[in-house]
Write an enzyme that holds these catalytic residues in place. Structure first.
Site, PDB file in Angstrom:
ATOM      1  N   HIS A  64       0.608  -7.783  -3.524  1.00  0.00           N
ATOM      2  CA  HIS A  64      -0.485  -7.389  -2.635  1.00  0.00           C
ATOM      3  C   HIS A  64      -1.500  -8.516  -2.477  1.00  0.00           C
ATOM      4  O   HIS A  64      -1.937  -8.824  -1.365  1.00  0.00           O
ATOM      5  CB  HIS A  64      -1.174  -6.117  -3.138  1.00  0.00           C
ATOM      6  CG  HIS A  64      -2.344  -5.741  -2.284  1.00  0.00           C
ATOM      7  ND1 HIS A  64      -3.649  -6.006  -2.643  1.00  0.00           N
ATOM      8  CD2 HIS A  64      -2.406  -5.183  -1.042  1.00  0.00           C
ATOM      9  CE1 HIS A  64      -4.460  -5.610  -1.675  1.00  0.00           C
ATOM     10  NE2 HIS A  64      -3.736  -5.104  -0.694  1.00  0.00           N
ATOM     11  N   HIS A  92       0.814  -1.224   0.000  1.00  0.00           N
ATOM     12  CA  HIS A  92       0.000   0.000   0.000  1.00  0.00           C
ATOM     13  C   HIS A  92       0.848   1.275   0.000  1.00  0.00           C
ATOM     14  O   HIS A  92       0.633   2.168  -0.806  1.00  0.00           O
ATOM     15  CB  HIS A  92      -0.913   0.026   1.230  1.00  0.00           C
ATOM     16  CG  HIS A  92      -2.100  -0.874   1.127  1.00  0.00           C
ATOM     17  ND1 HIS A  92      -3.362  -0.410   0.880  1.00  0.00           N
ATOM     18  CD2 HIS A  92      -2.218  -2.221   1.220  1.00  0.00           C
ATOM     19  CE1 HIS A  92      -4.222  -1.423   0.846  1.00  0.00           C
ATOM     20  NE2 HIS A  92      -3.551  -2.545   1.055  1.00  0.00           N
ATOM     21  N   ILE A 105      -7.817  -2.516  -1.871  1.00  0.00           N
ATOM     22  CA  ILE A 105      -8.528  -2.818  -0.632  1.00  0.00           C
ATOM     23  C   ILE A 105      -7.544  -3.287   0.431  1.00  0.00           C
ATOM     24  O   ILE A 105      -6.462  -3.744   0.098  1.00  0.00           O
ATOM     25  CB  ILE A 105      -9.631  -3.861  -0.860  1.00  0.00           C
ATOM     26  CG1 ILE A 105     -10.606  -3.874   0.297  1.00  0.00           C
ATOM     27  CG2 ILE A 105      -9.036  -5.229  -1.122  1.00  0.00           C
ATOM     28  CD1 ILE A 105     -11.984  -4.303  -0.071  1.00  0.00           C
TER      29      ILE A 105
HETATM   30 FE   LIG Z   1      -4.616  -4.449   1.127  1.00  0.00          FE
END
Ligand SMILES: [Fe+2]
Ligand SMILES: *[C@@H]1O[C@H](CO)[C@@H](O)[C@H](O)[C@H]1NC(C)=O
Ligand SMILES: *[C@@H]1O[C@H](CO)[C@@H](O)[C@H](O)[C@H]1NC(C)=O
Ligand SMILES: *[C@@H]1O[C@H](CO)[C@@H](O)[C@H](O)[C@H]1NC(C)=O
Ligand SMILES: CC(=O)N[C@H]1CO[C@H](CO)[C@@H](O)[C@@H]1O
Length: 854
Positions: free
Chosen positions: A705, A519, A854
């Site tokens: 990720h 992120h 997300i």
């Molecule tokens: Fe994530």
């Protein structure tokens, strides 16, 4: 009137505009229906002017007269609900204007709308021209410069048609902004800021947090600038907005989640948890004993559900959170009963997670499969500075483990590449004293030694738990080594030792493997790309899908998850040092080592070998993350290679690409500015450097990720398997807990690791963060088939998609071959599908979305 005759008179061009009406999510979180009737956009409310790419007017491409949305075409079935198609007709005399290359749009209506595309069906002597837009268009008075969109033809800066050059440059200037002022909802400015928005010093000293980024003490990647004013207490910190206004945090408008159901709900989900559930959960535990008594107690969360007490808090929840969300997230009946879906790790077998074999397997195929390293010297040594920390080397002795090495000595096992280690000692130790004394968690730094067995599985053979020396750091550690046992108290102690090692791993997973290494590090790429690479630039087109929604989820994360007293601080052993610790670890972040092959080699779990398929040979053959990851990595790399080689025929083209050079310079000097002097940055002088850098970027945003994100609920949704904090230290002989271990070991385990309140909070959040939305785009997919006009890249992209689907089949096939690949399913019978490329909606545990969303 634009009466259209069937015959082309060469002076008109017809087009189709696709746009979407505005949906809004109001503050109480209810999906309001469509606000606009699209018919309101007719009648000179929205104007379009084409810009020539071949004929000048002064210094810029010649502009057509304005044309307006005409009839709303209702006989086309929309691809996505809510899309509307309009026709538009331009006066465009080909002799006078040449070929259109861009257009300006002005919205004179009251509300914004989402413009998807404009297609000119048949430009005389040219054919179809498509403009991919995917952008919110606000009323014209909101903008300082006109909204412009370009046709889907990619151009390197030097190859841009002259009439479009000025427009190309101006648009980048608009996106860069002027670095001042508070940014507003409709703004599109991409700019940089430090992480100075996590704390809330105005609320009290205990809510203050250090600024991350901009110092050598706490270096950090940059985040997107919002321009909010500083706090009163500390001018270096940015003020926070109230929690319930999460959807009001500035991100450049087109970085906001789209308009489709699942994505919009995310804000509401997270908000519900922070604002309503946390107080309700707290109230629940005021009424009941504050501990789980048995594993059955915990299992009730998934089977029977928990009932929140009647009262104002429950009422607040049911009043403010739409029933649809309550049902969806909590399987709630709307009357206070909340139930979680059974996490995969206990779906087939409720106790297999406790086996040593599963413990070893999750290090290779769980949610944090990125840390294991090969042991190359014994005893394991520490890299901490002995002048500060004294002797931090491991205390594990040969005698403690040699009877567990299948007849080998330690040196022989090392030589045979059979000893591995999950070494979290150095990351944690510097924080341990603070954590132990100033948070309500107590835990250890850990080293776990593992033996690779003949059948390819890993067996834990020793766990070392260390505390800072009570007399001071300079005296090193107080360490204790635990070895496997399945008998009596020793067996219970061994289960606890594994749990302490997992606690460490959970914190490192969430804060480092997940937040920092995906992120946070990718956000500067998003910002620099939008500021320095025009949408016309081929590398912008290549990378853009991998940045979708990242700035928005990160902004929400800073607002509600990683902020002071947020969910992460409440649920992880690192407490208020969580983010600070990730800044310390960022000191060791090295961009070129984020690529999978380089990472595996650095960790010693693979060696270079030109005769192997991906140029490297794994030393743990059945390492599911690495096996699948290398295939995905290679597929990304071939795709990026073919794409880049189409636009860049030589290294010289890379060197002379002014936007590319500005992009890379800014990424290093601003975006990752605390690392600007590192010698390891690729210099961006060759095609090879461009290809490698883009491959790493795409890998981080997609597969890396996915590998650490979507298994969160499947594995840690049963928090007993992945506890994230510990509240007391290992029971010592003679203590009451040690006695209790003899009679009720499960109770001691739960008392040590899984506090009910935090558990409810954490699994609620994990559930939300582990699910795919209905509009997710996966690796190998793009939102528009016409994302570029160039045929060769389109064909290469098709090959990429085909390769990914083959990889998916191979994954399924390997998962089915239990005899050969013992780590892919394991005792818990959860197949390794974290790197399976696609997925449907929901909590599937698989699927590689294009971006960190997300
Ligand atoms: Fe994530
Ligand atoms: C730790 O071990 C390394 C390697 O064996 C050794 O060089 C170093 O001196 C040890 N550190 C201390 C403080 O003893
Ligand atoms: C896990 O890591 C944290 C912090 O980095 C450390 O304080 C803690 O002691 C570790 N826990 C275990 C069980 O190793
Ligand atoms: C792998 O081998 C070890 C040692 O022989 C054995 O204990 C274990 O059960 C085996 N695991 C599997 C999955 O066959
Ligand atoms: C094991 C250890 O270091 N425990 C310490 C944690 O912090 C408390 C409070 O300072 C000490 O009392 C413990 O001895």
């Amino acid at each position: 009137m634009h009466a259209i005759t069937g015959k082309d008179d060469g002076k008109r061009v017809k087009g189709k505009v696709v746009l979407m009406k505005k949906n809004v999510l109001d503050f109480t979180g209810i999906m309001a229906a469509v606000v606009d009737d699209v018919a309101e956009l007719l009648g000179e409310k929205v104007s379009f002017q084409l810009i020539s790419s071949s004929v000048f007017d002064d210094r810029e491409g010649k502009l057509s007269n304005p044309a307006y949305l005409e009839n709303w075409i209702t006989n086309i079935t929309p691809i996505i609900a809510g899309e509307s198609t309009f026709s538009v007709t331009f006066d465009w005399d080909r002799n006078e204007f040449g070929v259109p290359g861009a257009f300006i749009i002005k919205n004179f209506h009251l509300n914004e709308f989402f413009l998807k595309s404009l297609t000119l069906e048949d430009v005389p002597n040219h054919g179809k021209i498509h403009f991919v837009c995917n952008s919110w268009v606000y009323p014209a008075f909101r903008y300082k410069s006109d909204r412009i969109f370009f046709a889907n033809q990619a151009y390197l800066p030097s190859e841009t048609p002259q009439p479009l050059r000025k427009y190309r440059e101006n648009e980048l200037e608009t996106l860069r902004g002027d670095g001042t002022g508070k940014l507003e909802e409709w703004d599109r400015v991409y700019d940089y800021a430090y992480y100075n928005d996590l704390g809330d010093p105005d609320k009290g000293e205990e809510y203050a947090r250090p600024v991350l980024g901009g110092s050598s003490e706490y270096p950090y990647p940059r985040r997107g600038r919002t321009g909010r004013e500083p706090t009163k207490t500390d001018p270096n910190c940015e003020s926070r907005i109230p929690l319930f206004m999460g959807s009001d945090i500035y991100v450049p408008r087109d970085e906001r989640f789209g308009h489709l159901k699942m994505s919009d709900f995310l804000t509401v989900y997270l908000k519900s948890i922070a604002q309503s559930f946390l107080p309700a959960f707290k109230a629940l535990f005021d009424n009941t004993p504050n501990e789980f008594d048995s594993f059955e107690d915990v299992l009730k969360l998934y089977e029977g559900g928990v009932k929140l007490p009647e009262g104002p808090l429950l009422k607040a929840i049911t009043d403010t959170i739409p029933l649809e969300i309550l049902k969806d997230v909590f399987h709630s009946d709307g009357e206070g009963l909340f139930k979680f879906p059974t996490p995969q790790v206990i779906q087939e077998d409720k106790t297999a997670w406790r086996m040593d074999e599963e413990f070893g397997r999750e290090i290779l195929a769980g949610i944090n499969p990125v840390l294991i390293t090969r042991l190359q010297e014994f005893p394991p040594k520490s890299n901490l500075d002995p002048n500060i920390y004294g002797n931090q080397n491991s205390t594990i002795t040969r005698e403690q483990i040699e009877d567990k090495l299948d007849g080998l000595t330690v040196d022989e096992a090392i030589k045979a590449n059979m000893l591995f280690i999950l070494n979290l000692h150095d990351i944690i130790m510097p924080y341990l004293r603070k954590i132990n004394t100033t948070t309500n968690t107590e835990t250890y730094a850990s080293r776990t030694l593992l033996l690779l067995q003949d059948n390819g599985t890993l067996k834990p053979i020793a766990i070392e738990l260390s505390l800072p020396h009570p007399d001071g750091d300079q005296f090193g550690t107080v360490s204790k080594v635990y070895t496997p046992s399945d008998q009596g108290v020793e067996g219970s102690i061994w289960q606890l030792a594994k749990a302490y090692a997992v606690v460490n791993d959970s914190g490192i997973h969430e804060l480092i493997s997940h937040w920092l290494n995906t992120h946070a590090v990718i956000e500067p790429f998003v910002i620099a790309t939008n500021r320095q690479l025009s949408v016309l630039h081929p590398i912008h087109k290549l990378l853009h899908p991998h940045f979708r929604d990242t700035m928005n989820i990160n902004a929400l994360g800073r607002h509600m998850l990683i902020n002071s007293a947020g969910t992460i601080e409440l649920t992880f052993f690192t407490g208020k040092y969580s983010m600070e610790m990730s800044a310390i670890v960022y000191k060791d972040w090295i961009f070129p080592e984020q690529g999978l092959p380089a990472d595996l080699i650095k960790r010693g779990v693979a060696v270079e070998d030109s005769s192997s398929p991906h140029g490297i040979r794994l030393l743990i053959q059945d390492y599911p993350y690495a096996v699948d990851g290398l295939k995905i990595w290679s597929a990304i790399k071939s795709w990026v290679t073919e794409y880049c080689n189409f636009y860049y025929k030589s290294d010289d083209t890379v060197k002379k690409d002014s936007e590319l050079q500005a992009w890379w310079k800014e990424l290093r000097e601003e975006g990752h500015g605390d690392k600007k002097d590192e010698p390891w940055w690729p210099k961006m002088q060759t095609r090879q450097e461009l290809i490698e850098s883009c491959t790493i970027t795409i890998w981080i945003a997609s597969a890396l990720h996915a590998a650490v994100n979507f298994g969160q609920y499947p594995y840690a949704g049963y928090l007993v398997n992945r506890p994230s904090l510990s509240r007391m230290l290992m029971p010592e002989p003679g203590s009451p807990e040690y006695e209790e271990l003899k009679t009720n070991p499960d109770k001691v385990f739960l008392k040590t690791t899984v506090p009910p309140l935090q558990t409810l909070l954490e699994i609620s959040v994990l559930k939300i963060l582990s699910r795919h939305g209905s509009d997710t785009l996966y690796l190998g997919q793009r939102d528009s088939p016409e994302w570029t006009k160039d045929q060769e890249p389109l064909l290469a992209f098709e090959r990429f998609g085909k390769k990914l689907s083959d990889i998916g089949n191979q994954i399924l096939q390997m998962n089915g071959d239990h005899e050969k690949w013992k780590n892919r399913l394991g005792p818990v019978k959860v197949p390794y599908i974290s790197l399976f490329p696609t997925s449907g909606e929901g909590l599937t545990g698989k699927g590689i979305p294009n971006s960190v969303s997300i």
